[in-house]
Design a protein around this motif. Structure first.
Motif: not given
Length: 267
Positions: A199, A205, A222
């Motif tokens: 992420n 993410d 996510n």
């Protein structure tokens, strides 16, 4: 969207994901580690031999339980022994972290083979990518967000999963993420591919994808593996043993897994 259009859409997404994997594993990608074991003589494989062959290893616990064997299909493979009654890495299998240049994305691939007669019992660990080597495992949580581990596991009856320690881990121990209904079987070779993309700082993410024998079984998106810019992917944690840490996790007889064709690439 009707069923036909929905099917076309799903097939397109699958092809896109497979294309992404192919790109990660293409000739344009940087291979940071590759091992087929074929040029290693058959016989015992010790800590000193591992350190000599793979200089980035800082420590290894093999404890006389690893050897190079001749496999009819694969050639030379690395064979791990899991003694009867043994649990944890001190009594079963072994482990070492292999370090490489830190980055935000890597793809790992390796083959494994549960020999005939293997007892899955309640489960055990299998290798995966990590940040900080073994730093976050064994009940040690990654609350500071500076590292994580993404090993695999076999569970009861061979149920396959990714076993995650990461910053948002909701469990007391590792977080189990099932690989669909895949149950490992004995006497069958599996090719496991694990792609991890971290992420971005301040975002949720992250991407964790897994293919087994060319079939995508996990596309976890996510979520957060880390905090800020910390916790870059920097190691392959070769960690395999029965457990858990209680005796009822142990096999009743000596059992074996073979490993082969380990490849780690950076896009």
């Amino acid at each position: 969207m009707n069923i036909k259009h929905y099917t076309v859409f799903i097939n397109s997404m699958v092809m896109l994901l497979l294309s992404s994997l192919a790109s990660a594993m293409s000739a344009d990608a940087k291979t940071v580690f590759e091992e087929s074991f074929d040029d290693i003589p058959v016989g015992a494989f010790t800590e000193s031999e591992a350190a000599s062959r793979w200089p980035s290893i800082k420590w290894a616990q093999l404890r006389g339980r690893f050897s190079i064997v001749e496999n009819q299909k694969q050639g030379h493979t690395l064979r791990a022994k899991y003694p009867a009654g043994g649990v944890g890495p001190s009594e079963s299998g072994g482990q070492f972290p292999l370090y490489f240049e830190p980055a935000d994305e890597y793809t790992l691939s390796y083959k494994l083979y549960f020999e005939e007669g293997f007892e899955f019992v309640l489960g055990g660990k299998l290798p995966g990518l990590a940040s900080g080597g073994e730093k976050y495992s064994g009940g040690i949580h990654a609350k500071t967000g500076d590292g994580w581990t993404a090993r695999f596991m076999y569970r009861e009856q061979g149920q396959a999963e990714v076993y995650l320690y990461y910053v948002d881990n909701p469990e007391q121990w590792g977080h189990s993420v099932l690989l669909g209904d895949l149950k490992f079987e004995t006497g069958k070779w599996y090719t496991i591919v694990q792609r991890i993309k971290l992420n971005k700082p301040g975002q949720a993410d992250a991407l964790l994808q897994v293919w087994v024998n060319d079939e995508m079984l996990l596309d976890k998106q996510n979520f957060r593996l880390r905090l800020g810019e910390k916790g870059q992917i920097d190691s392959f944690y070769f960690s395999t043993f029965f457990g858990g840490n209680q005796p009822h996790w142990a096999p009743k007889k000596d059992v074996y897994i073979q490993f082969d064709d380990i490849t780690i690439v950076r896009p």
